[in-house]
Design a protein around this motif. Structure first.
Motif, PDB file in Angstrom:
ATOM      1  N   PHE A 137      29.768  13.170   9.515  1.00  0.00           N
ATOM      2  CA  PHE A 137      29.221  12.037   8.778  1.00  0.00           C
ATOM      3  C   PHE A 137      28.100  11.307   9.507  1.00  0.00           C
ATOM      4  CE2 PHE A 137      32.981  12.442   6.113  1.00  0.00           C
ATOM      5  CZ  PHE A 137      32.447  12.168   4.865  1.00  0.00           C
ATOM      6  N   GLY A 139      34.286  12.494  14.148  1.00  0.00           N
ATOM      7  CA  GLY A 139      33.959  12.014  15.489  1.00  0.00           C
ATOM      8  C   GLY A 139      32.470  11.777  15.672  1.00  0.00           C
ATOM      9  N   LYS A 188      48.102  12.764  10.106  1.00  0.00           N
ATOM     10  CA  LYS A 188      47.126  13.153  11.132  1.00  0.00           C
ATOM     11  C   LYS A 188      47.537  12.724  12.546  1.00  0.00           C
ATOM     12  CE  LYS A 188      43.603  11.032   9.190  1.00  0.00           C
ATOM     13  NZ  LYS A 188      44.116  10.046   8.203  1.00  0.00           N
ATOM     14  N   ALA A 231      38.970  16.545  14.094  1.00  0.00           N
ATOM     15  CA  ALA A 231      39.652  17.468  13.190  1.00  0.00           C
ATOM     16  C   ALA A 231      38.979  17.483  11.831  1.00  0.00           C
ATOM     17  CB  ALA A 231      41.123  17.067  13.040  1.00  0.00           C
ATOM     18  N   GLU A 268      39.179  19.682   7.644  1.00  0.00           N
ATOM     19  CA  GLU A 268      39.881  20.584   6.731  1.00  0.00           C
ATOM     20  C   GLU A 268      38.861  21.578   6.205  1.00  0.00           C
ATOM     21  OE1 GLU A 268      41.686  18.073   3.761  1.00  0.00           O
ATOM     22  OE2 GLU A 268      42.628  16.818   5.282  1.00  0.00           O
ATOM     23  N   ILE A 289      48.674   6.849   3.603  1.00  0.00           N
ATOM     24  CA  ILE A 289      48.879   7.927   4.587  1.00  0.00           C
ATOM     25  C   ILE A 289      47.553   8.372   5.206  1.00  0.00           C
ATOM     26  CG2 ILE A 289      51.108   8.766   3.755  1.00  0.00           C
ATOM     27  CD1 ILE A 289      49.708  10.969   2.272  1.00  0.00           C
ATOM     28  N   ALA A 290      46.450   8.168   4.484  1.00  0.00           N
ATOM     29  CA  ALA A 290      45.138   8.532   5.065  1.00  0.00           C
ATOM     30  C   ALA A 290      44.743   7.512   6.125  1.00  0.00           C
ATOM     31  CB  ALA A 290      44.075   8.585   3.983  1.00  0.00           C
ATOM     32  N   GLN A 291      45.196   6.276   5.972  1.00  0.00           N
ATOM     33  CA  GLN A 291      44.836   5.134   6.817  1.00  0.00           C
ATOM     34  C   GLN A 291      43.356   4.762   6.628  1.00  0.00           C
ATOM     35  OE1 GLN A 291      46.773   6.844  10.378  1.00  0.00           O
ATOM     36  NE2 GLN A 291      48.225   5.177  10.157  1.00  0.00           N
ATOM     37  N   VAL A 313      36.685   5.549   7.008  1.00  0.00           N
ATOM     38  CA  VAL A 313      35.466   5.031   7.651  1.00  0.00           C
ATOM     39  C   VAL A 313      34.187   5.623   7.067  1.00  0.00           C
ATOM     40  CG1 VAL A 313      36.567   4.388   9.825  1.00  0.00           C
ATOM     41  CG2 VAL A 313      35.695   6.700   9.566  1.00  0.00           C
ATOM     42  N   PHE A 314      34.277   6.762   6.415  1.00  0.00           N
ATOM     43  CA  PHE A 314      33.110   7.348   5.744  1.00  0.00           C
ATOM     44  C   PHE A 314      33.556   8.005   4.442  1.00  0.00           C
ATOM     45  CE2 PHE A 314      31.780   7.849  10.259  1.00  0.00           C
ATOM     46  CZ  PHE A 314      30.576   7.160  10.211  1.00  0.00           C
ATOM     47  N   VAL A 315      32.694   7.895   3.442  1.00  0.00           N
ATOM     48  CA  VAL A 315      32.914   8.630   2.196  1.00  0.00           C
ATOM     49  C   VAL A 315      31.589   9.295   1.841  1.00  0.00           C
ATOM     50  CG1 VAL A 315      33.431   8.474  -0.267  1.00  0.00           C
ATOM     51  CG2 VAL A 315      34.694   7.039   1.337  1.00  0.00           C
ATOM     52  N   MET A 366      35.895  12.736   3.100  1.00  0.00           N
ATOM     53  CA  MET A 366      36.076  11.376   3.637  1.00  0.00           C
ATOM     54  C   MET A 366      36.495  11.523   5.084  1.00  0.00           C
ATOM     55  SD  MET A 366      38.388   9.307   1.019  1.00  0.00           S
ATOM     56  CE  MET A 366      38.550   9.804  -0.645  1.00  0.00           C
ATOM     57  N   GLU A 367      36.229  10.499   5.887  1.00  0.00           N
ATOM     58  CA  GLU A 367      36.680  10.566   7.282  1.00  0.00           C
ATOM     59  C   GLU A 367      37.540   9.361   7.625  1.00  0.00           C
ATOM     60  OE1 GLU A 367      33.822  11.687  10.275  1.00  0.00           O
ATOM     61  OE2 GLU A 367      34.905  10.628  11.858  1.00  0.00           O
ATOM     62  N   SER A 368      38.639   9.648   8.312  1.00  0.00           N
ATOM     63  CA  SER A 368      39.452   8.593   8.916  1.00  0.00           C
ATOM     64  C   SER A 368      40.064   9.174  10.182  1.00  0.00           C
ATOM     65  CB  SER A 368      40.547   8.114   7.958  1.00  0.00           C
ATOM     66  OG  SER A 368      41.468   9.130   7.704  1.00  0.00           O
ATOM     67  N   GLY A 369      40.102   8.383  11.256  1.00  0.00           N
ATOM     68  CA  GLY A 369      40.689   8.862  12.507  1.00  0.00           C
ATOM     69  C   GLY A 369      40.039  10.131  13.024  1.00  0.00           C
ATOM     70  N   LYS A 370      38.711  10.211  12.958  1.00  0.00           N
ATOM     71  CA  LYS A 370      37.940  11.386  13.397  1.00  0.00           C
ATOM     72  C   LYS A 370      38.404  12.659  12.700  1.00  0.00           C
ATOM     73  CE  LYS A 370      36.552   9.501  17.823  1.00  0.00           C
ATOM     74  NZ  LYS A 370      36.345   9.758  19.230  1.00  0.00           N
ATOM     75  N   TRP A 371      38.941  12.505  11.513  1.00  0.00           N
ATOM     76  CA  TRP A 371      39.456  13.617  10.713  1.00  0.00           C
ATOM     77  C   TRP A 371      38.654  13.651   9.423  1.00  0.00           C
ATOM     78  CZ3 TRP A 371      44.464  16.258  11.378  1.00  0.00           C
ATOM     79  CH2 TRP A 371      44.754  17.131  10.334  1.00  0.00           C
ATOM     80  N   VAL A 372      37.988  14.757   9.159  1.00  0.00           N
ATOM     81  CA  VAL A 372      37.250  14.888   7.908  1.00  0.00           C
ATOM     82  C   VAL A 372      38.151  15.579   6.892  1.00  0.00           C
ATOM     83  CG1 VAL A 372      35.242  15.893   6.763  1.00  0.00           C
ATOM     84  CG2 VAL A 372      35.022  14.969   9.074  1.00  0.00           C
ATOM     85  N   GLY A 373      38.571  14.815   5.890  1.00  0.00           N
ATOM     86  CA  GLY A 373      39.439  15.353   4.850  1.00  0.00           C
ATOM     87  C   GLY A 373      38.640  15.675   3.601  1.00  0.00           C
TER      88      GLY A 373
END
Lengths: 345, 143
Positions: free
Chosen positions: A44, A70, A97, A139, A141, B39-41, B44-46, B64-71
């Motif tokens: 992002f 990140g 997560k 991380a 997906e 659960i996503a918490q 920070v980005f969409v 989307m990103e949350s917790g350095k995780w891109v879902g």
């Protein structure tokens, strides 16, 4: 699941391979290191806001946008990458997560501990030792797979990390350098020596096997995986992919590790421009530098204000400013305490 | 209605990836459920996808990103993206703060209304059982 112990690979492969493995429908743990240096940004991020692209171009440092989260980071052969690709429905995958990070980062944590470094997990996705981050992780997906990537940092070029980032001014860059140095450590700094790379690879491999169970070991990229990687390279190494526009941001903020940010904010108050470079640790100001073209009387009290703000939580900034103004009879025409608060919290 | 302490408006459809759909004529507004954002918490980005893009039910089309995780987010119905919530690029936490209203993600011109049969309604036994199972699975996060 297989363990792909690839050793040193071309820099492009050190990113593309974990993007392509799930796309050929395979789980695996990839262990590799890039042959040459590069900069890697999060999915992002806007490359032109985050990276000094001109400097990188002049110094032949490529920049890559990954599909995981990140921030921007400087990567080189002194970092051993671990990349876990696992199906979402694999029974080993825990729910959520945080549980995912906590579980699968245990392998590198155990590797650090075997080296005598007291590493531990810190939410959301950091590995820390002696209060300093020792591994960067993210991380994502991809299709039906979860991908976890991170590194075991043997040594780190702090100067280059601070140099490749886009910053508003050199003072900010200096602050970034110092804060990274204080908050990020390496194997070399922690144990005052550098174990042979092969030993480190074996250690990492062993710890992943302990966590995931026995895995067949491969040392080469096979034809199918290579073909998919080359196919992806066309997209992932294109300018169109790298220069995707992301939302512009007010000011500049760089996260050094979880809970530690260095930021610069600028605010145009009626009485002039205010600029603040601030280091924040867990919501508390750890250092601050104020500048701009506003008037502040008595002038020497500005340095005192910077000192007073250290240790103040972001929530208390405005009240602290107001009481400082009152106590010292500060006058700053057209710039109210609330205006300073705009750039400090 | 409430399931496991989370609000699921009766007039919406839901999938098992915690998205909701509001149907108005042939336009489906898609968002993330109150339970899903919990659960996503903190988001920070969409990523705003391109309008006009064709999407297929169950296929991922935005991130989307949350917790350095891109879902990744899967489309609830097939069709063409008619509108995206561009506000989320500036204020992604609207997904957390206003899941069923200002935090909507996209509007899709639905090509096959029969696909709604693949989704669940809040008052269905399937939905209740699914959310209860998910609440148990994620109990450490939900507290």
């Amino acid at each position: 699941m297989k363990l792909y112990r690839l050793g040193t690979v071309p820099w492009q492969d050190s990113q593309l391979l974990y993007h392509s493995l799930p796309r050929v429908g395979r789980e695996g743990v990839i262990l590799c290191s890039p042959a040459t240096t590069y900069v890697c940004i999060g999915y992002f991020q806007d490359v032109e806001q985050e990276v000094d692209v001109e400097f990188c171009r002049k110094n032949d440092i490529p920049v890559f946008r990954r599909e995981v989260g990140g921030g921007a980071t400087y990567l080189d052969g002194e970092q051993l990458f671990f990349q876990l690709i696992i199906r979402r429905d694999n029974p080993l995958v825990p729910a959520g997560k945080i549980a995912f990070y906590r579980k699968f980062l245990q392998a590198p944590i155990e590797a650090y501990r075997a080296l005598g470094i007291p590493a531990q997990y810190r939410e959301v996705n950091d590995i820390v030792a002696n209060q300093r981050k020792v591994s960067g992780c993210g991380a994502g997906e991809i299709g039906d797979y979860y991908v976890l990537v991170g590194n075991l940092i043997v040594d780190f070029n702090y100067e280059m990390m601070a140099r490749v980032l886009k910053v508003p001014d050199e003072k900010f860059r200096d602050k970034i350098y110092k804060t990274i140095y204080e908050n990020l450590s390496t194997v070399k700094r922690e144990i005052k020596q550098v174990p042979p790379k092969e030993e480190l690879w074996s250690l990492m491999a062993d710890k992943f096997v302990e966590m995931l169970g026995p895995m067949e070991v491969e040392t080469m990229v096979d034809e199918e995986w290579r073909a998919k990687t080359d196919e992806l390279a066309v997209q992932f190494l294109s300018d169109e992919w790298l220069y995707q526009k992301r939302r512009p941001r007010a000011g500049r903020e760089i996260t050094i590790r979880a809970g530690v940010q260095v930021r610069q904010k600028v605010y145009k108050a009626p009485g002039g421009l205010i600029r603040a470079t601030t280091e924040v640790q867990d919501g508390v100001i750890a250092a601050v530098s104020l500048s701009g073209d506003f008037f502040f009387f008595p002038e020497e009290k500005l340095a005192d204000l910077e000192t007073v703000l250290v240790g103040v939580s972001e929530a208390d900034v405005e009240a602290t400013l107001a009481s400082f103004y009152e106590e010292h009879g500060v006058e700053s025409p057209g710039v109210a305490p609330a205006d300073f608060a705009q750039v400090l919290a | 209605m409430q399931i496991s302490g989370y609000e699921f408006p009766d007039d919406l459809y839901y999938d098992k990836l915690h998205s909701w759909a509001r149907v108005e004529g042939d336009v489906v507004t898609q968002g993330m459920s109150k339970f899903g954002q919990a659960i996503a918490q903190e988001i920070v980005f969409v990523e705003a996808p391109r309008t006009g893009r064709e999407v297929e039910q169950g296929q991922t089309f935005m991130s989307m990103e949350s917790g350095k995780w891109v879902g990744r987010v899967a489309a609830l119905v097939s069709g063409k993206i008619a509108e995206v919530n561009e506000e989320l690029e500036w204020e992604p936490t609207l997904v957390n703060d206003s899941s069923y209203e200002d935090g909507w993600l996209v509007k899709i011109e639905m090509s096959d209304p029969a696909e709604l049969d693949n989704l669940m309604k809040a008052d269905s036994p399937e939905m209740k059982a699914f959310i209860e199972e998910e609440a148990e699975k994620y109990k450490d996060i939900l507290g």
